[in-house]
Write a protein that holds these residues in place. Structure first.
Motif, PDB file in Angstrom:
ATOM      1  N   ILE A  59     -15.238  36.894  42.093  1.00 33.97           N
ATOM      2  CA  ILE A  59     -15.392  38.307  41.720  1.00 33.97           C
ATOM      3  C   ILE A  59     -14.389  39.164  42.474  1.00 33.97           C
ATOM      4  O   ILE A  59     -13.764  40.070  41.900  1.00 33.97           O
ATOM      5  N   LEU A  60     -14.219  38.899  43.774  1.00 26.60           N
ATOM      6  CA  LEU A  60     -13.248  39.659  44.557  1.00 26.60           C
ATOM      7  C   LEU A  60     -11.828  39.438  44.038  1.00 26.60           C
ATOM      8  O   LEU A  60     -11.048  40.389  43.940  1.00 26.60           O
ATOM      9  N   PHE A  65      -7.165  41.409  42.506  1.00 26.94           N
ATOM     10  CA  PHE A  65      -5.848  40.885  42.133  1.00 26.94           C
ATOM     11  C   PHE A  65      -5.720  40.542  40.658  1.00 26.94           C
ATOM     12  O   PHE A  65      -4.641  40.151  40.212  1.00 26.94           O
ATOM     13  N   GLY A  66      -6.818  40.662  39.894  1.00 21.58           N
ATOM     14  CA  GLY A  66      -6.771  40.308  38.483  1.00 21.58           C
ATOM     15  C   GLY A  66      -6.598  38.822  38.234  1.00 21.58           C
ATOM     16  O   GLY A  66      -6.097  38.413  37.177  1.00 21.58           O
TER      17      GLY A  66
END
Length: 360
Positions: A59-60, A65-66
């Motif tokens: 998720i992060l 960063f996509g």
């Protein structure tokens, strides 16, 4: 031409000591950053709803960063991580950074290891401002702040301004006058807070939650509104670390070193107070972070502000994130209780050590 080796000998241990301190500082900084990254992952993953580390990292990575790591997770999990827990962890980090940097600044200016970020009455001003906001019948948003946070911020700044102005009256030394005036103004504001709590009725619990400190109100809006103030203020303090080092030697010695004592003292007090006000406006009153962290760092690397300030910033962020994790695991108790349990024994030991030093 022969050289006097005996004259050069005393400098070698000093050079070696400086090298060891710098090396220790580098390792402490690296270790602190690793602990901070680990705290981010743990703080986001742990809670009433446990989230596996692979989902947390996925998720992060997606939001920051996509990057798609190929890990599947539910939309509800994404909302818990990104909308609730990430702002809370980042808020704990930035508040810990601000309080630790402000604490290191006040300890350096006052040349007192027992000084903390609330020494000039900012805590009392913020508490009274928050209590007044709770009593008001309206609920508005002030820029990125809610009404409570805006009033706490303004209250803290007004308290510090009153202390600084009133401390100019009288024949005491500037630092002594600041301390005594801060104590007097803090006592007066505490009386106002007691009256506000007496009149609060059903809102008393909300005031108590603010006084105990915590991050249950953390959000992206509050973080965005506070982050620039704390980061810019902390960086400007770090830029003036040379002046702070001069202050450690005393005002006369600092003046001989070319430091404009009056100007630098006013600037550093203002910046540290601004950072403190921004921190307490969104977290409530969280004690001992600004007292414990700078002192521990100073014991490890010495008094050089160029080392103490950045390491204190990292240490404050680490301490407060792990304190928040412990608070959540213990039933979402206020973070201020956890820091008090950690800091109070340390404070007593520090007080005993300081007293022993005076007796010597």
């Amino acid at each position: 031409m022969a050289t006097d080796r005996g004259a050069l000998a005393p400098s070698r241990p000093l050079v070696g000591r400086v090298g060891r301190v710098r090396g220790r500082s580098v390792w402490l900084g690296i270790g602190g950053l690793v602990a901070l990254v680990a705290a981010l992952v743990l703080g986001v993953g742990l809670g009433t709803v446990a989230i596996p580390p692979n989902q947390t990292l996925a998720i992060l990575a997606q939001h920051l960063f996509g990057v798609d790591l190929g890990v599947t997770y539910a939309p509800g999990t994404d909302a818990i991580v990104w909308d609730l827990r990430v702002p809370r962890v980042l808020t704990a980090m930035i508040v810990g950074t601000g309080l630790a940097v402000a604490g290191a600044t006040f300890q350096g200016l006052l040349r007192n290891p027992l000084a903390d970020p609330y020494v000039l009455g900012s805590a009392s001003g913020a508490a009274l401002g928050a209590a007044i906001a709770v009593l008001l019948p309206v609920r508005i948003v002030f820029l990125q702040f809610g009404l409570l946070q805006a009033f706490a911020f303004v209250g803290a700044l007004l308290a510090v301004l009153a202390v600084y102005r009133l401390s100019q009256i009288g024949g005491l030394s500037p630092m002594t006058s600041l301390l005594l005036t801060g104590y007097a103004i803090g006592s007066l504001l505490a009386a106002g807070l007691a009256m506000a709590m007496y009149l609060s009725g059903a809102a008393l619990r909300q005031i108590f939650n603010y006084l105990l400190g915590g991050f249950d109100r953390a959000s992206w809006d509050l973080l965005i509104g506070t982050l620039p103030i704390i980061v810019v203020g902390s960086v400007l303090i770090l830029v003036r670390s040379r002046a702070l080092n001069g202050m450690l030697l005393g005002e006369e010695a600092a003046a001989h070193l070319g430091v404009n004592v009056r100007r630098e003292r006013a600037i550093l007090l203002s910046l540290a107070s601004l950072v403190t006000a921004a921190a307490v406006s969104i977290s409530g009153l969280i004690g001992f972070v600004g007292l414990v962290v700078p002192h521990v760092v100073r014991l490890l690397v010495g008094p050089n502000a160029r080392l103490v300030l950045p390491l204190s910033a990292i240490g404050g962020a680490v301490l407060l994130v792990y304190a928040d994790i412990a608070a959540r695991l213990l039933g979402d108790i206020p973070v201020g209780i956890v820091t008090a349990v950690i800091g109070a024994p340390f404070f007593l030991a520090l007080l005993r050590r300081t007293r022993a030093g005076y007796e010597l």
